[in-house]
Design a protein around this motif. Structure first.
Motif, PDB file in Angstrom:
ATOM      1  N   ARG A   1       2.599   6.052  -2.976  1.00 15.20           N
ATOM      2  CA  ARG A   1       3.867   6.766  -3.579  1.00 15.20           C
ATOM      3  C   ARG A   1       3.615   7.104  -5.052  1.00 15.20           C
ATOM      4  N   PHE A   2       3.442   5.919  -5.877  1.00 15.67           N
ATOM      5  CA  PHE A   2       3.405   6.315  -7.297  1.00 15.67           C
ATOM      6  C   PHE A   2       1.879   6.549  -7.965  1.00 15.67           C
ATOM      7  N   ALA A   3       0.912   6.367  -6.954  1.00 18.44           N
ATOM      8  CA  ALA A   3      -0.428   6.650  -7.457  1.00 18.44           C
ATOM      9  C   ALA A   3      -0.560   8.168  -7.849  1.00 18.44           C
ATOM     10  N   ALA A   4      -0.062   8.948  -7.646  1.00 13.60           N
ATOM     11  CA  ALA A   4      -0.177  10.531  -7.989  1.00 13.60           C
ATOM     12  C   ALA A   4       0.323  10.842  -9.514  1.00 13.60           C
ATOM     13  N   ILE A   5       1.457   9.879  -9.892  1.00 10.38           N
ATOM     14  CA  ILE A   5       1.867  10.238 -11.212  1.00 10.38           C
ATOM     15  C   ILE A   5       1.507   8.980 -12.131  1.00 10.38           C
ATOM     16  N   GLY A   6       0.325   8.205 -11.681  1.00  9.07           N
ATOM     17  CA  GLY A   6      -0.295   7.440 -12.685  1.00  9.07           C
ATOM     18  C   GLY A   6       0.351   5.837 -12.727  1.00  9.07           C
ATOM     19  N   GLY A   7       1.144   5.580 -11.656  1.00 15.08           N
ATOM     20  CA  GLY A   7       1.692   4.363 -11.720  1.00 15.08           C
ATOM     21  C   GLY A   7       2.995   3.969 -12.421  1.00 15.08           C
ATOM     22  N   VAL A   8       3.660   2.986 -12.489  1.00 13.27           N
ATOM     23  CA  VAL A   8       4.781   2.830 -13.215  1.00 13.27           C
ATOM     24  C   VAL A   8       4.804   1.411 -13.810  1.00 13.27           C
ATOM     25  N   GLU A   9       5.133   1.458 -15.207  1.00 13.39           N
ATOM     26  CA  GLU A   9       5.129   0.194 -16.012  1.00 13.39           C
ATOM     27  C   GLU A   9       6.633  -0.327 -15.903  1.00 13.39           C
ATOM     28  N   LEU A  10       6.636  -1.523 -15.620  1.00 17.43           N
ATOM     29  CA  LEU A  10       8.047  -2.061 -15.438  1.00 17.43           C
ATOM     30  C   LEU A  10       8.142  -3.330 -16.614  1.00 17.43           C
ATOM     31  N   GLU A  11       9.454  -3.140 -17.340  1.00 17.08           N
ATOM     32  CA  GLU A  11       9.528  -4.369 -18.284  1.00 17.08           C
ATOM     33  C   GLU A  11       9.729  -5.465 -17.749  1.00 17.08           C
ATOM     34  N   LEU A  12       9.032  -6.742 -18.028  1.00 21.15           N
ATOM     35  CA  LEU A  12       9.415  -7.639 -17.255  1.00 21.15           C
ATOM     36  C   LEU A  12      10.239  -8.841 -18.066  1.00 21.15           C
ATOM     37  N   PRO A  13      11.155  -9.311 -17.611  1.00 22.73           N
ATOM     38  CA  PRO A  13      12.140 -10.257 -18.578  1.00 22.73           C
ATOM     39  C   PRO A  13      11.358 -11.547 -19.047  1.00 22.73           C
ATOM     40  N   GLU A  14      11.789 -11.925 -20.133  1.00 25.27           N
ATOM     41  CA  GLU A  14      11.472 -13.250 -20.741  1.00 25.27           C
ATOM     42  C   GLU A  14      11.667 -14.431 -19.544  1.00 25.27           C
ATOM     43  N   ARG A  15      10.736 -15.427 -19.536  1.00 32.66           N
ATOM     44  CA  ARG A  15      10.641 -16.507 -18.527  1.00 32.66           C
ATOM     45  C   ARG A  15      11.350 -17.685 -19.129  1.00 32.66           C
TER      46      ARG A  15
ATOM     47  N   GLN B   1       0.855  -1.219   0.122  1.00 32.20           N
ATOM     48  CA  GLN B   1       0.156   0.009  -0.010  1.00 32.20           C
ATOM     49  C   GLN B   1       0.872   1.468  -0.012  1.00 32.20           C
ATOM     50  N   ALA B   2       1.977   1.425   0.740  1.00 31.64           N
ATOM     51  CA  ALA B   2       2.846   2.409   0.732  1.00 31.64           C
ATOM     52  C   ALA B   2       3.368   2.599  -0.584  1.00 31.64           C
ATOM     53  N   ILE B   3       3.798   1.606  -1.407  1.00 36.26           N
ATOM     54  CA  ILE B   3       4.369   1.787  -2.641  1.00 36.26           C
ATOM     55  C   ILE B   3       3.187   2.449  -3.539  1.00 36.26           C
ATOM     56  N   HIS B   4       2.106   1.816  -3.403  1.00 38.72           N
ATOM     57  CA  HIS B   4       0.817   2.201  -4.315  1.00 38.72           C
ATOM     58  C   HIS B   4       0.680   3.855  -4.080  1.00 38.72           C
TER      59      HIS B   4
END
Length: 79
Positions: free
Chosen positions: A56-70, A51-54
């Motif tokens: 923190r980034f909710a005001a800027i619309g979140g962050v999209e992370l690139e996930l590596p191939e599995r 919730q703390a991380i959410h």
């Protein structure tokens, strides 16, 4: 209810508490209780890391992370 005594309080800090209490229309004791409620309550809220991380980034619309191939799972080690 419990009570506490705060010793060795700086005169300047006491003046600031008196002014802050007057600004909020409260006694110095009630102002100190409110400060403690906010300080202790804040730490209880921040225990949920997700919730703390959410928040923190909710005001800027979140962050999209690139996930590596599995890839395939590794073999289980034998000891």
């Amino acid at each position: 209810m419990a009570s506490i005594t705060i010793r060795n309080l700086d005169d300047q800090l006491k003046r600031q508490l008196r002014v802050r209490a007057a600004e909020h229309g409260r006694s110095m004791e009630e102002e100190a209780r409110e400060i403690l409620r906010q300080a202790v309550g804040a730490s209880a809220v921040s225990r949920d890391l997700g919730q703390a991380i959410h928040r923190r980034f909710a005001a800027i619309g979140g962050v999209e992370l690139e996930l590596p191939e599995r890839g395939p799972m590794r073999e289980t080690p034998e000891f």
